[in-house]
Design an enzyme around this catalytic site. Sequence first.
Site, PDB file in Angstrom:
ATOM      1  N   ASP A 127      -4.111  -7.973   5.625  1.00  0.00           N
ATOM      2  CA  ASP A 127      -2.933  -8.840   5.503  1.00  0.00           C
ATOM      3  C   ASP A 127      -2.882  -9.865   6.638  1.00  0.00           C
ATOM      4  O   ASP A 127      -2.114 -10.827   6.570  1.00  0.00           O
ATOM      5  CB  ASP A 127      -1.627  -8.038   5.424  1.00  0.00           C
ATOM      6  CG  ASP A 127      -1.486  -6.967   6.485  1.00  0.00           C
ATOM      7  OD1 ASP A 127      -2.514  -6.438   6.944  1.00  0.00           O
ATOM      8  OD2 ASP A 127      -0.350  -6.657   6.856  1.00  0.00           O
ATOM      9  N   HIS A 129      -1.805  -0.143  15.114  1.00  0.00           N
ATOM     10  CA  HIS A 129      -2.013   1.136  14.473  1.00  0.00           C
ATOM     11  C   HIS A 129      -3.446   1.302  13.964  1.00  0.00           C
ATOM     12  O   HIS A 129      -3.735   2.287  13.279  1.00  0.00           O
ATOM     13  CB  HIS A 129      -1.006   1.328  13.323  1.00  0.00           C
ATOM     14  CG  HIS A 129      -1.235   0.400  12.149  1.00  0.00           C
ATOM     15  ND1 HIS A 129      -1.365   0.861  10.883  1.00  0.00           N
ATOM     16  CD2 HIS A 129      -1.404  -0.925  12.070  1.00  0.00           C
ATOM     17  CE1 HIS A 129      -1.554  -0.152  10.053  1.00  0.00           C
ATOM     18  NE2 HIS A 129      -1.585  -1.239  10.757  1.00  0.00           N
ATOM     19  N   HIS A 145       4.937  -9.508  11.046  1.00  0.00           N
ATOM     20  CA  HIS A 145       5.773  -9.358   9.849  1.00  0.00           C
ATOM     21  C   HIS A 145       7.242  -9.535  10.245  1.00  0.00           C
ATOM     22  O   HIS A 145       7.691  -8.980  11.251  1.00  0.00           O
ATOM     23  CB  HIS A 145       5.661  -7.961   9.232  1.00  0.00           C
ATOM     24  CG  HIS A 145       4.290  -7.609   8.732  1.00  0.00           C
ATOM     25  ND1 HIS A 145       3.746  -8.166   7.606  1.00  0.00           N
ATOM     26  CD2 HIS A 145       3.363  -6.741   9.213  1.00  0.00           C
ATOM     27  CE1 HIS A 145       2.542  -7.648   7.398  1.00  0.00           C
ATOM     28  NE2 HIS A 145       2.282  -6.793   8.355  1.00  0.00           N
ATOM     29  N   GLU A 183      -6.680  -5.634   9.859  1.00  0.00           N
ATOM     30  CA  GLU A 183      -6.200  -5.289   8.510  1.00  0.00           C
ATOM     31  C   GLU A 183      -6.005  -6.577   7.696  1.00  0.00           C
ATOM     32  O   GLU A 183      -5.588  -7.614   8.214  1.00  0.00           O
ATOM     33  CB  GLU A 183      -4.900  -4.471   8.581  1.00  0.00           C
ATOM     34  CG  GLU A 183      -4.606  -3.787   7.237  1.00  0.00           C
ATOM     35  CD  GLU A 183      -3.542  -2.691   7.312  1.00  0.00           C
ATOM     36  OE1 GLU A 183      -2.910  -2.507   8.368  1.00  0.00           O
ATOM     37  OE2 GLU A 183      -3.354  -2.010   6.276  1.00  0.00           O
ATOM     38  N   HIS A 197       0.814  -1.234   0.000  1.00  0.00           N
ATOM     39  CA  HIS A 197       0.000   0.000   0.000  1.00  0.00           C
ATOM     40  C   HIS A 197       0.843   1.277   0.000  1.00  0.00           C
ATOM     41  O   HIS A 197       0.676   2.185   0.808  1.00  0.00           O
ATOM     42  CB  HIS A 197      -1.113  -0.016   1.055  1.00  0.00           C
ATOM     43  CG  HIS A 197      -0.721  -0.125   2.510  1.00  0.00           C
ATOM     44  ND1 HIS A 197       0.294   0.586   3.091  1.00  0.00           N
ATOM     45  CD2 HIS A 197      -1.274  -0.847   3.514  1.00  0.00           C
ATOM     46  CE1 HIS A 197       0.364   0.313   4.379  1.00  0.00           C
ATOM     47  NE2 HIS A 197      -0.582  -0.567   4.652  1.00  0.00           N
ATOM     48  N   HIS A 204      -5.737  -8.237  14.949  1.00  0.00           N
ATOM     49  CA  HIS A 204      -5.783  -7.030  14.097  1.00  0.00           C
ATOM     50  C   HIS A 204      -6.610  -7.342  12.850  1.00  0.00           C
ATOM     51  O   HIS A 204      -6.453  -8.409  12.241  1.00  0.00           O
ATOM     52  CB  HIS A 204      -4.332  -6.660  13.730  1.00  0.00           C
ATOM     53  CG  HIS A 204      -4.159  -5.475  12.851  1.00  0.00           C
ATOM     54  ND1 HIS A 204      -5.031  -4.416  12.801  1.00  0.00           N
ATOM     55  CD2 HIS A 204      -3.155  -5.166  11.966  1.00  0.00           C
ATOM     56  CE1 HIS A 204      -4.584  -3.523  11.938  1.00  0.00           C
ATOM     57  NE2 HIS A 204      -3.456  -3.956  11.417  1.00  0.00           N
ATOM     58  N   ASP A 247       1.237  -5.915  14.365  1.00  0.00           N
ATOM     59  CA  ASP A 247       2.157  -5.152  13.508  1.00  0.00           C
ATOM     60  C   ASP A 247       3.346  -4.565  14.271  1.00  0.00           C
ATOM     61  O   ASP A 247       4.419  -4.339  13.684  1.00  0.00           O
ATOM     62  CB  ASP A 247       1.414  -3.990  12.845  1.00  0.00           C
ATOM     63  CG  ASP A 247       0.621  -4.439  11.634  1.00  0.00           C
ATOM     64  OD1 ASP A 247       1.089  -5.320  10.903  1.00  0.00           O
ATOM     65  OD2 ASP A 247      -0.477  -3.905  11.420  1.00  0.00           O
ATOM     66  N   TYR A 278      10.014   0.295   8.961  1.00  0.00           N
ATOM     67  CA  TYR A 278       8.635  -0.054   9.320  1.00  0.00           C
ATOM     68  C   TYR A 278       8.079   0.972  10.311  1.00  0.00           C
ATOM     69  O   TYR A 278       6.974   1.489  10.157  1.00  0.00           O
ATOM     70  CB  TYR A 278       8.627  -1.467   9.930  1.00  0.00           C
ATOM     71  CG  TYR A 278       7.267  -2.060  10.049  1.00  0.00           C
ATOM     72  CD1 TYR A 278       6.764  -2.890   9.052  1.00  0.00           C
ATOM     73  CD2 TYR A 278       6.458  -1.790  11.138  1.00  0.00           C
ATOM     74  CE1 TYR A 278       5.497  -3.429   9.148  1.00  0.00           C
ATOM     75  CE2 TYR A 278       5.205  -2.322  11.247  1.00  0.00           C
ATOM     76  CZ  TYR A 278       4.720  -3.147  10.254  1.00  0.00           C
ATOM     77  OH  TYR A 278       3.464  -3.676  10.359  1.00  0.00           O
TER      78      TYR A 278
HETATM   79 FE1  FEO Z   1      -1.830  -3.287   9.956  1.00  0.00          FE
HETATM   80 FE2  FEO Z   1       0.274  -5.769   8.810  1.00  0.00          FE
HETATM   81  O1  FEO Z   1      -1.300  -4.790   8.988  1.00  0.00           O
END
Ligand code: FEO
Length: 397
Positions: free
Chosen positions: A82, A145, A224, A80, A24, A78, A164, A191
């Site tokens: 991903d 976040h 991640h 999001e 993104h 989370h 994250d 990051y």
């Molecule tokens: Fe906030 Fe890795 O997604």
Amino acid sequence: MKPVEIAKGIYDVGVIDWTIRDFHGYSTHMGTSYNAFLVVGEKIVLIDTVKKNFADQLLRNIARIVDPAKIDVVISNHTEMDHSGALPYIMGKVGKEKPVYCSSMGQKNLSRHFSETFNFQAIKEGEDLVLGDKTFSFIETRMLHWPDSMFTYLKEDKILFSSDAFGQHYAGHEQFDDVVGEKIMSHAKKYFANILLLYAPLILKLIDKVVGMGLEINMLCPDHGVLWRNPSTIIDAYARWSRQEDLENKAVVVYDTMWHSTELMALAIADGLHLEGVDVRPMKLREYDRSDIMTEICDAKAVVVGSPTLNNGIFPTVADFLTYMKGLKPQNKIAAAFGSFGWSGESVKILEQELADMKFDLITPGLKHQYVPDDDALEKCVAFGRQIAAVIKETRR
Ligand code: FEO
């Protein structure tokens, strides 16, 4: 190659995304991973999933350890996509009636992401979820976040699953920070600078809170990149980056150019900074990704922005970058503006207004030059660089 047993009976069943280069708008030169964790005790617990297009791979990784239908509980740290995109597919295999524990905001947000609903169970911070021989507790990390974000702590193993936070976009077979070594910190900093910088005050509060809780952490597992077997390395770095103090005597000269006049100015200003002993990075937009520029700005004292005047305004790439930087809210910076122009010459004034809006300490007046800078004009640019360097060196921040 996953799955990997990261502690006795605890597996990373996530996937490595070797080829993604744009996350993104963030340049992921090294790809990334979407980590997901399977805790196999008296009960079987899946913590987080992966991107939708890797759902099959996640399922295969789980199936190498246990029959996915035997998973008792899913925890979603989370929303999001991903980390939750594969949830519908996985729940189809796990059993749609099985509970999915999440924060109260997670319950709302997950419901808004999928066309079918699942057995979402909101769990509060401070509540223990005892599942057989394992105890899970939760820390709400709203706006770190997303509003739904939370951490999960596995008490018996002293493992914190941090979603994250503390992550890096880094694809590799190395599973742990101590295997990759020092180079992982540049990925962690990138990051932080591009995903979390604007929440720096919340991060400082969160670190205080976790320290205050006396939580022992043997391993810190983000969603991640590598997992931290030395959690204090990254927690201390987050505290340092979040304070935005003790910045380096460093300046980032961010610019774009039409016919190289603004570029000549940028390089001469950089020379002036260098001659005064300041570490300087000239970074031309269209050659450097905005996320790499933000990473350099993260620990720099000064940001020097250059744009030619185009159509009575600033160059589009510069406007793009300023919008991006403004959103990330870096604090405690010195700033200056420069640019070449043909006839109207509005760019420097516009840049100064933008930088003042970001509450940077502006060195004024900025430097503008009509058409192509000659030797005299370039000497003025060098002098401007020296002037900025003097402010950098005399200011502790
Ligand atoms: Fe906030 Fe890795 O997604």
